[in-house]
Design an enzyme around this catalytic site. Structure first.
Site, PDB file in Angstrom:
ATOM      1  N   CYS A  72      -5.294 -18.644   0.101  1.00  0.00           N
ATOM      2  CA  CYS A  72      -4.966 -17.424  -0.713  1.00  0.00           C
ATOM      3  C   CYS A  72      -4.194 -17.543  -2.082  1.00  0.00           C
ATOM      4  CB  CYS A  72      -3.991 -16.629   0.314  1.00  0.00           C
ATOM      5  SG  CYS A  72      -2.304 -16.906   0.854  1.00  0.00           S
ATOM      6  N   HIS A 108       1.255 -14.281   3.245  1.00  0.00           N
ATOM      7  CA  HIS A 108      -0.033 -14.188   2.711  1.00  0.00           C
ATOM      8  C   HIS A 108       0.223 -13.507   1.207  1.00  0.00           C
ATOM      9  CE1 HIS A 108      -3.978 -13.393   1.693  1.00  0.00           C
ATOM     10  NE2 HIS A 108      -3.873 -12.147   1.763  1.00  0.00           N
ATOM     11  N   ASP A 123      -7.601  -8.556  -3.177  1.00  0.00           N
ATOM     12  CA  ASP A 123      -7.276  -9.529  -2.404  1.00  0.00           C
ATOM     13  C   ASP A 123      -8.640 -10.554  -2.035  1.00  0.00           C
ATOM     14  OD1 ASP A 123      -6.301 -11.466  -0.714  1.00  0.00           O
ATOM     15  OD2 ASP A 123      -5.553 -10.176   0.947  1.00  0.00           O
TER      16      ASP A 123
END
Length: 255
Positions: A72, A108, A123
């Protein structure tokens, strides 16, 4: 967040984006689709015991010029660089994963991007049930169809936005976030945890994901799953087959 080695033209070539680039919703949606379909989510460096750098220049070198993927912080970090280069207002937000049986910290990193006066959750690095397109934060309690997947944003009792995905007929909470902007260095402890702690999912087995125009491909441990137009096939992968799977289906080659 925009290092000297980031060149917009090279980034656009890396994600196979063609056409005009403007700070509008159409460009945002297409950029996201192109990166998701050409830059895999992957944790192979974590499994190899290599440190995961949050240095923007290192991220550009790895993904754009070495044609690797990342998890991420890397893939959303690269996308943030592209947004800044084009002129999109954005903030980095910290998300709490919600699919675990126990409460977890906000490890995250995702983005909230403003396009044409609207704020969107963007995202590109949440793994198997990550969104495929920007999610309008003004659209709440309403299922949103994105190709063959469905997602929904709600507001929790603590005021967080909560993203849920429809998984085998059941709404499963994915993560929660608020609009507090985070500095990039705020994710250094979470990056260390996710890349080194034995309880982190990324240190345990391969997790490779690449979206396609009508589905996605996921290698998780020794299971390779392909979903196209809502139909899924699963096959077991031996250690000897893994390199061929990575090259053929995820465009990942290692010398």
């Amino acid at each position: 967040m925009l290092p000297e080695n980031f060149k917009l033209a090279d980034y656009l070539q890396r994600i196979a984006y063609s056409g005009e680039v403007k700070a509008d919703y159409a460009t945002l949606k297409q950029l996201m689709a192109c990166q998701l379909q050409n830059v895999p989510f992957e944790n192979l460096d974590v499994l190899a015991g290599k440190p995961i750098s949050l240095d923007p220049q290192t991220i550009v070198e790895k993904i754009v010029y070495r044609r690797r993927g990342g998890y991420c912080y890397e893939v959303n970090g690269l996308f943030a660089m592209a947004l800044g280069s084009i002129g999109f207002p954005y903030r980095i937000v910290a998300c709490r994963p919600l699919f675990y049986p126990v409460r977890r910290p906000r490890t995250h990193a995702a983005l909230v991007v403003t396009a044409e006066g609207q704020d969107y959750l963007v995202d590109l690095g949440f793994g198997s049930y990550g969104i495929r397109q920007p999610m309008n934060l003004a659209v709440l309690d309403t299922p949103v169809q994105q190709d063959y997947d469905r997602y929904q944003l709600t507001i929790a009792a603590d005021g967080d936005y909560v993203l849920s995905a429809l998984v085998e007929g059941e709404w499963i909470k994915q993560h929660g976030f608020n609009l507090t902007p985070m500095e990039w260095l705020d994710f250094m402890p979470a990056n260390w945890f996710n890349s080194t702690h034995p309880d982190a999912v990324f240190t345990q087995k391969p997790l490779i994901l690449l979206f396609t125009p009508t589905g996605k491909r996921v290698l998780f441990g020794d299971s390779f799953k392909q979903t196209e137009q809502g139909k899924t096939t699963v096959q077991s992968v031996s250690p000897e087959q893994q390199a061929d799977i990575l090259a053929e289906y995820f465009h990942l080659k290692f010398s």
